[in-house]
Design a protein around this motif. Structure first.
Motif, short mmCIF file in Angstrom:
data_model
loop_
_atom_site.label_atom_id
_atom_site.label_comp_id
_atom_site.label_asym_id
_atom_site.label_seq_id
_atom_site.Cartn_x
_atom_site.Cartn_y
_atom_site.Cartn_z
N SER A 295 60.23 80.70 20.15
CA SER A 295 60.57 82.09 19.85
C SER A 295 60.62 82.90 21.13
CB SER A 295 59.56 82.71 18.87
OG SER A 295 58.27 82.71 19.41
N VAL A 296 61.51 83.86 21.16
CA VAL A 296 61.62 84.82 22.26
C VAL A 296 61.13 86.16 21.73
CG1 VAL A 296 63.14 85.94 23.93
CG2 VAL A 296 63.63 83.59 23.18
N ARG A 297 60.21 86.79 22.45
CA ARG A 297 59.63 88.05 22.00
C ARG A 297 59.85 89.14 23.04
NH1 ARG A 297 55.89 86.97 17.73
NH2 ARG A 297 55.87 84.73 17.30
N ASP A 298 60.07 90.34 22.54
CA ASP A 298 60.26 91.47 23.46
C ASP A 298 58.91 92.01 23.92
OD1 ASP A 298 59.24 92.99 21.36
OD2 ASP A 298 61.19 93.83 20.78
N SER A 299 58.93 93.11 24.67
CA SER A 299 57.70 93.65 25.24
C SER A 299 56.71 94.13 24.19
CB SER A 299 58.03 94.81 26.19
OG SER A 299 58.76 95.81 25.49
N ALA A 300 57.23 94.40 22.98
CA ALA A 300 56.34 94.83 21.89
C ALA A 300 55.82 93.65 21.07
CB ALA A 300 57.08 95.80 20.98
N ALA B 23 71.37 87.42 25.36
CA ALA B 23 72.09 86.75 26.44
C ALA B 23 71.22 86.58 27.68
CB ALA B 23 73.36 87.53 26.78
N GLN B 24 70.39 87.58 27.96
CA GLN B 24 69.57 87.53 29.17
C GLN B 24 68.42 86.55 29.05
OE1 GLN B 24 69.88 90.06 27.07
NE2 GLN B 24 68.03 91.32 26.89
N ALA B 25 68.18 86.01 27.85
CA ALA B 25 67.07 85.08 27.66
C ALA B 25 67.49 83.62 27.74
CB ALA B 25 66.40 85.34 26.31
N ILE B 26 68.78 83.34 27.78
CA ILE B 26 69.25 81.95 27.67
C ILE B 26 68.76 81.09 28.83
CG2 ILE B 26 71.30 80.48 27.70
CD1 ILE B 26 72.69 82.65 26.01
N SER B 27 68.84 81.58 30.05
CA SER B 27 68.37 80.78 31.18
C SER B 27 66.86 80.55 31.10
CB SER B 27 68.75 81.47 32.50
OG SER B 27 68.17 82.76 32.58
N THR B 28 66.13 81.55 30.63
CA THR B 28 64.68 81.40 30.48
C THR B 28 64.34 80.35 29.43
OG1 THR B 28 64.43 83.75 31.02
CG2 THR B 28 62.53 82.65 30.06
N ALA C 147 77.16 76.92 26.37
CA ALA C 147 77.76 76.69 27.70
C ALA C 147 76.88 77.29 28.79
CB ALA C 147 79.16 77.28 27.75
N ALA C 148 76.36 78.50 28.56
CA ALA C 148 75.49 79.14 29.55
C ALA C 148 74.20 78.35 29.72
CB ALA C 148 75.19 80.57 29.11
N PHE C 149 73.64 77.88 28.63
CA PHE C 149 72.42 77.07 28.66
C PHE C 149 72.67 75.79 29.47
CE2 PHE C 149 69.49 73.88 27.22
CZ PHE C 149 68.35 74.52 26.75
N ALA C 150 73.75 75.07 29.14
CA ALA C 150 74.06 73.80 29.80
C ALA C 150 74.32 73.99 31.29
CB ALA C 150 75.25 73.14 29.12
N ALA C 151 75.05 75.06 31.63
CA ALA C 151 75.36 75.32 33.04
C ALA C 151 74.09 75.62 33.82
CB ALA C 151 76.35 76.47 33.15
N HIS C 152 73.21 76.43 33.25
CA HIS C 152 71.96 76.76 33.95
C HIS C 152 71.09 75.52 34.08
CE1 HIS C 152 68.53 79.17 35.25
NE2 HIS C 152 67.80 78.39 34.46
N TRP C 153 70.96 74.74 33.01
CA TRP C 153 70.14 73.53 33.07
C TRP C 153 70.67 72.58 34.14
CZ3 TRP C 153 71.16 68.38 32.66
CH2 TRP C 153 70.06 67.52 32.53
N SER C 154 71.99 72.41 34.20
CA SER C 154 72.59 71.50 35.17
C SER C 154 72.36 71.96 36.60
CB SER C 154 74.09 71.36 34.90
OG SER C 154 74.32 70.78 33.64
N LYS C 155 72.51 73.27 36.81
CA LYS C 155 72.30 73.81 38.16
C LYS C 155 70.85 73.66 38.58
CE LYS C 155 72.83 78.08 40.84
NZ LYS C 155 73.25 79.51 40.79
N THR C 156 69.93 73.93 37.66
CA THR C 156 68.50 73.87 37.99
C THR C 156 68.02 72.45 38.19
OG1 THR C 156 68.13 75.89 36.71
CG2 THR C 156 66.20 74.51 37.17
N ASN C 157 68.57 71.50 37.41
CA ASN C 157 68.07 70.13 37.43
C ASN C 157 68.97 69.16 38.19
OD1 ASN C 157 65.62 70.08 35.38
ND2 ASN C 157 67.19 71.41 34.49
N GLY C 158 70.05 69.67 38.76
CA GLY C 158 70.94 68.81 39.51
C GLY C 158 71.66 67.80 38.63
N GLY C 159 71.84 68.13 37.36
CA GLY C 159 72.51 67.21 36.43
C GLY C 159 73.92 67.67 36.09
#
Length: 275
Positions: A51-56, A77-82, A105-117
């Motif tokens: 789950s993703v939770r806001d500041s409250a 959208a801003q939580a996908i990379s996290t 697509a955003a998830f896969a691109a970030h995962w690939s960039k972070t993990n070199g995959g």
């Protein structure tokens, strides 16, 4: 934003139920996984729920991961990379991700960039909801599976998994429990089961149908259409609505489901992630 991950399905469902109520059809996969886990119908599938939770502290997004396969519910959208970082940070090795196209697509691109995959699209599916139901005729008749049909249901589910390239993870105990729950149906013709249609228990007003499988020798006779429509009618009679997914690469299934009354809702893309 704060990320929480747990394997405690009952606690997670209690926490996120208000968020699920906002769009239960959109989250049919996650809601079904939760109920199956709680009721012991998950077999060998080990699922972590996120789950993703806001500041409250309010829930603003959901995802899950089953045996390395991430599935994205509605997410900011801003939580996908996290979220993409959160599963590996909890020791969960990812092999795929599925969600609406932009998010996956955003998830896969970030995962690939972070993990070199690398990542590549494996398939796309379309979510359908039942509109005006039309039950076609076919030779034979439907019946609920019984515990005597465990072997038949396992065999057809495994054959479906091979054709769809989806690993079969239901053990005999899980299949038996699903049959005992009345969620497995067979179409019989000439005294033998020729089609399997499984469904899930209704969650927040929706019951998802799948898998649907007819062995190759029995195809082209309308068995799957007739049995799917029969099961959808039973779901409606219970006071719930029916939904299902189709592989967009399979024009036959997309056509027959629309013919019996299913209407498209949205598409999802599945990406394979390669380390």
């Amino acid at each position: 934003m704060r990320i929480e991950i747990t394997a405690d399905a009952a606690r997670f469902l209690d926490d996120v139920q208000p968020f699920l109520h906002g769009d239960p059809l959109r989250h049919t996969v996650i809601a079904t996984a939760l109920v199956n886990r709680i009721n012991g119908r998950s077999g060998g599938m080990a699922t972590q729920f996120l789950s993703v939770r806001d500041s409250a502290g309010s829930v603003v997004g959901l995802a899950q991961c089953t045996n390395g396969a991430a599935y994205l519910g509605e997410l900011p959208a801003q939580a996908i990379s996290t979220v993409a970082d959160a599963f590996p940070a909890h020791g969960i090795a990812l092999s795929s991700v599925e969600g609406v196209e932009a998010d996956a697509a955003a998830f896969a691109a970030h995962w690939s960039k972070t993990n070199g995959g690398t990542y590549s699209e494996k398939f796309s599916v379309r979510l359908f909801r039942l509109g005006a139901l039309d039950v076609p005729d076919a030779p034979g008749a439907p019946r609920q599976a019984t515990v005597d049909d465990v072997a038949v249901c396992i065999a057809m589910t495994e054959e479906f998994g091979v054709e769809a390239d989806v690993p079969h993870r239901l053990d005999e105990t899980a299949v038996r429990k699903r049959i005992e729950a009345g969620t497995s149906w067979l179409w019989e013709h000439d005294g033998k089961p020729v089609t399997l249609v499984a469904r899930h228990a209704a969650v927040l007003g929706w019951a998802r149908i799948g898998p649907v499988y007819t062995p190759p020798p029995f195809r082209g006779n309308g068995f799957a259409s007739a049995l799917t429509a029969t099961v959808a009618g039973r779901i409606r009679a219970e006071g719930a609505d029916a939904c299902l997914f189709t592989d967009l690469a399979n024009p036959t299934s997309n056509k027959i489901y629309q013919r019996i009354g299913f209407e498209p809702v949205r598409d999802f893309v599945h990406y394979a992630l390669t380390a």
